[in-house]
Design a protein around this motif. Structure first.
Motif, short mmCIF file in Angstrom:
data_model
loop_
_atom_site.label_atom_id
_atom_site.label_comp_id
_atom_site.label_asym_id
_atom_site.label_seq_id
_atom_site.Cartn_x
_atom_site.Cartn_y
_atom_site.Cartn_z
N HIS A 236 50.21 -1.68 28.87
CA HIS A 236 50.99 -2.41 27.86
C HIS A 236 51.62 -1.45 26.86
CE1 HIS A 236 51.59 -4.64 24.07
NE2 HIS A 236 51.86 -5.68 24.85
N GLU A 237 50.83 -0.49 26.38
CA GLU A 237 51.30 0.42 25.34
C GLU A 237 52.44 1.30 25.82
OE1 GLU A 237 50.43 0.87 22.08
OE2 GLU A 237 49.14 -0.89 22.12
N VAL A 238 52.40 1.70 27.09
CA VAL A 238 53.42 2.62 27.59
C VAL A 238 54.81 1.99 27.57
CG1 VAL A 238 53.41 2.06 30.06
CG2 VAL A 238 53.71 4.43 29.34
N GLN A 239 54.86 0.67 27.50
CA GLN A 239 56.14 -0.02 27.47
C GLN A 239 56.64 -0.28 26.05
OE1 GLN A 239 56.28 -3.16 30.81
NE2 GLN A 239 54.08 -2.79 30.57
N SER A 240 55.86 0.21 25.06
CA SER A 240 56.24 0.05 23.67
C SER A 240 57.12 1.20 23.20
CB SER A 240 54.98 -0.02 22.80
OG SER A 240 55.30 0.05 21.43
N ALA A 241 58.01 0.92 22.24
CA ALA A 241 58.86 1.97 21.69
C ALA A 241 58.05 3.00 20.92
CB ALA A 241 59.92 1.35 20.77
N MET A 242 56.95 2.56 20.31
CA MET A 242 56.05 3.47 19.58
C MET A 242 54.61 3.18 20.02
SD MET A 242 57.69 3.51 15.74
CE MET A 242 56.51 4.78 15.21
N PRO A 243 54.21 3.73 21.17
CA PRO A 243 52.87 3.42 21.69
C PRO A 243 51.76 3.92 20.78
CG PRO A 243 53.90 5.20 22.94
CD PRO A 243 54.96 4.63 22.05
N GLY A 244 50.74 3.09 20.61
CA GLY A 244 49.58 3.50 19.82
C GLY A 244 48.55 4.22 20.65
N PHE A 245 48.69 4.13 21.98
CA PHE A 245 47.78 4.80 22.92
C PHE A 245 48.64 5.49 23.98
CE2 PHE A 245 45.55 1.31 21.00
CZ PHE A 245 44.28 1.82 20.73
N GLN A 246 48.21 6.68 24.41
CA GLN A 246 49.05 7.49 25.30
C GLN A 246 48.18 8.30 26.26
OE1 GLN A 246 51.15 11.04 23.66
NE2 GLN A 246 53.01 9.90 24.15
N LEU A 247 48.68 8.49 27.47
CA LEU A 247 48.01 9.31 28.47
C LEU A 247 48.89 10.52 28.82
CD1 LEU A 247 46.73 6.54 30.88
CD2 LEU A 247 45.28 8.07 29.56
N LYS A 248 48.24 11.70 28.90
CA LYS A 248 48.91 12.92 29.35
C LYS A 248 48.04 13.57 30.41
CE LYS A 248 51.28 15.39 26.35
NZ LYS A 248 51.68 16.24 25.21
N ALA A 249 48.67 14.34 31.29
CA ALA A 249 47.91 15.00 32.34
C ALA A 249 48.49 16.37 32.67
CB ALA A 249 47.90 14.13 33.61
N LEU A 250 47.62 17.25 33.12
CA LEU A 250 48.02 18.52 33.72
C LEU A 250 48.03 18.30 35.23
CD1 LEU A 250 48.52 21.60 33.94
CD2 LEU A 250 46.02 21.88 33.90
N GLU A 251 49.20 18.45 35.83
CA GLU A 251 49.35 18.28 37.26
C GLU A 251 49.61 19.65 37.89
OE1 GLU A 251 51.81 14.88 39.05
OE2 GLU A 251 53.03 16.66 39.48
N VAL A 252 48.81 20.02 38.88
CA VAL A 252 48.98 21.28 39.59
C VAL A 252 49.11 20.97 41.09
CG1 VAL A 252 48.03 23.57 40.09
CG2 VAL A 252 47.56 22.48 37.88
N ALA A 253 50.17 21.48 41.68
CA ALA A 253 50.43 21.25 43.11
C ALA A 253 50.39 19.76 43.44
CB ALA A 253 49.43 22.01 43.97
N GLY A 254 50.94 18.95 42.54
CA GLY A 254 51.06 17.52 42.80
C GLY A 254 49.80 16.72 42.56
N GLN A 255 48.73 17.35 42.03
CA GLN A 255 47.48 16.63 41.78
C GLN A 255 47.08 16.76 40.31
OE1 GLN A 255 44.26 17.46 44.58
NE2 GLN A 255 45.74 18.26 46.06
N TYR A 256 46.50 15.69 39.77
CA TYR A 256 46.00 15.73 38.40
C TYR A 256 44.75 16.60 38.34
CZ TYR A 256 49.02 11.67 37.58
OH TYR A 256 50.09 10.82 37.48
N ARG A 257 44.73 17.55 37.41
CA ARG A 257 43.56 18.42 37.23
C ARG A 257 42.86 18.16 35.89
NH1 ARG A 257 43.49 21.14 42.37
NH2 ARG A 257 45.63 20.84 43.09
#
Length: 375
Positions: A236-257
């Motif tokens: 739900h939050e990711v569709q908000s203009a100002m999300p209150g919650f957020q996910l970030k990831a480091l992706e290496v060779a196409g996989q989340y690490r």
């Protein structure tokens, strides 16, 4: 603000979500005391939720979202989210002055509407948020065993990284950058669609389950509805203009690490969780790498504080210049509640003493891993 017309009301879930909008734009709240957190927790995990509210001339000025849970024979009201609700702070209109007398009236109203609740147990609270004092600190409270560590951002990454071993941090980051490039290339990904939030969360849940089992710690994501709660909240939050919650990831060779879960409250960002994939690249410290990148990105914003959230760990200490205590407040509503509150107070003080003693705490963690961890 006048307090002559202040009223206490207990609001049911269906009516509660609109209350946050009625506070107006200028209000404070911990991430776990926001409308969406409350709504999704109530729908996914615990239907028995409510909001204890104070109104000023029909406008809400103080919102305390609660869920009702049972521990043996005791019925407890607590912030929705259980152990996932950290750095708690009730929703508060910034121009409101809430007194201890107001709070007593509010708890009396709660007891009248829900006489079966024995005690209100509010844990891991911030004493203040953006310079505004937490009104609940006017009641008898104790310091929680866990502190919150954070960084003053100053809009300047060189200042931030220069506080603690800048040369070592930058050298390690360059070395691990080369390792990730040699392993197939890397990128830092911020989730922008529900598909991405679900993929990142599934990776995190899997990694976290393995790590907790190894340490002999109960997996707090296992109770029914908990993983669904996070999936719905972040989608739900990711569709908000100002999300209150957020996910970030480091992706290496196409996989989340490494996957990082964040939340926001005014001028602060809080780290709610991080998961590391235990594979051939774990020695390249993907979690530390992602933190380095995220802290650097945060310095480019108008955020004032980067909070690592509740918990004291060496990697947090290696960045932090802020140490913030957290607090627990127990309000008894029945005789049974008074007995249980006494137990909570004694237990809380004991745990705090254990965690303050590095030798004893290290021995406890080692024993727990040996007794309950998977080998």
């Amino acid at each position: 603000m006048s307090v002559t017309s202040r009223q206490a009301k207990i609001i049911a879930p269906l009516e509660a979500k609109a209350l946050w909008n009625e506070l107006g734009e200028d209000f404070l709240a911990g991430p776990a005391q926001t409308a969406n957190w409350f709504s999704f927790w109530q729908s996914c995990v615990n239907a028995d939720c409510l909001v204890a509210a104070l109104f000023e001339a029909e406008r809400p000025v103080f919102l305390m979202p609660l869920e009702i849970v049972k521990r043996g024979p005791v019925r407890i009201a607590a912030f929705p989210g259980g152990p996932h609700a950290n750095c708690n702070f009730p929703a508060l209109a910034t121009d409101a002055h809430i007194t201890a007398a107001d709070l007593i009236i509010l708890f009396k109203a709660l007891h009248k509407v829900r006489p079966g609740i024995d005690v209100v147990s509010l844990v891991r609270q911030l004493g203040e948020l953006d310079g505004k004092a937490n009104p609940l600190m006017q009641l008898q409270s104790r310091e929680n065993a866990n502190i919150s560590l954070g960084i003053t951002l100053d809009r300047d990454f060189e200042t931030v990284v220069g506080r603690h071993n800048a040369k070592r941090k930058k050298k390690k980051h360059r070395q691990n950058t080369r390792r990730f490039e040699e392993a197939g290339g890397y990128r830092i990904v911020t989730a922008t669609t529900p598909v991405e939030t679900n993929a990142m969360l599934n990776n995190y849940f899997e990694c976290k389950a393995a790590r907790l089992a190894k340490a002999g710690i109960k997996n707090t994501y296992e109770p029914a509805g908990t993983m669904e709660f996070f999936q719905q909240l972040f989608a739900h939050e990711v569709q908000s203009a100002m999300p209150g919650f957020q996910l970030k990831a480091l992706e290496v060779a196409g996989q989340y690490r490494a996957v990082l879960g964040k939340s926001y409250a005014r001028k602060q960002t809080f780290i709610d969780f991080i998961g590391i994939t235990e594979d051939e690249l774990v020695s390249a410290s993907p979690g530390e790498f992602l933190f380095f990148e995220d802290i650097q990105d945060s310095c480019k914003t108008d955020l004032a504080v980067y909070s690592f959230g509740i918990g004291d760990e060496p990697y947090k200490r290696s960045w932090s210049d802020i140490e913030v205590p957290s607090y627990d407040t127990d309000v008894s509503l029945t005789a049974k509640g008074r007995m249980f509150a006494g137990y909570l107070d004694a237990r809380g003080k004991l745990v705090r003493r254990i965690k303050k003693n590095e030798t004893v705490w290290a021995a406890v963690k080692k024993a727990r891993s040996r007794l309950f961890g998977k080998r």
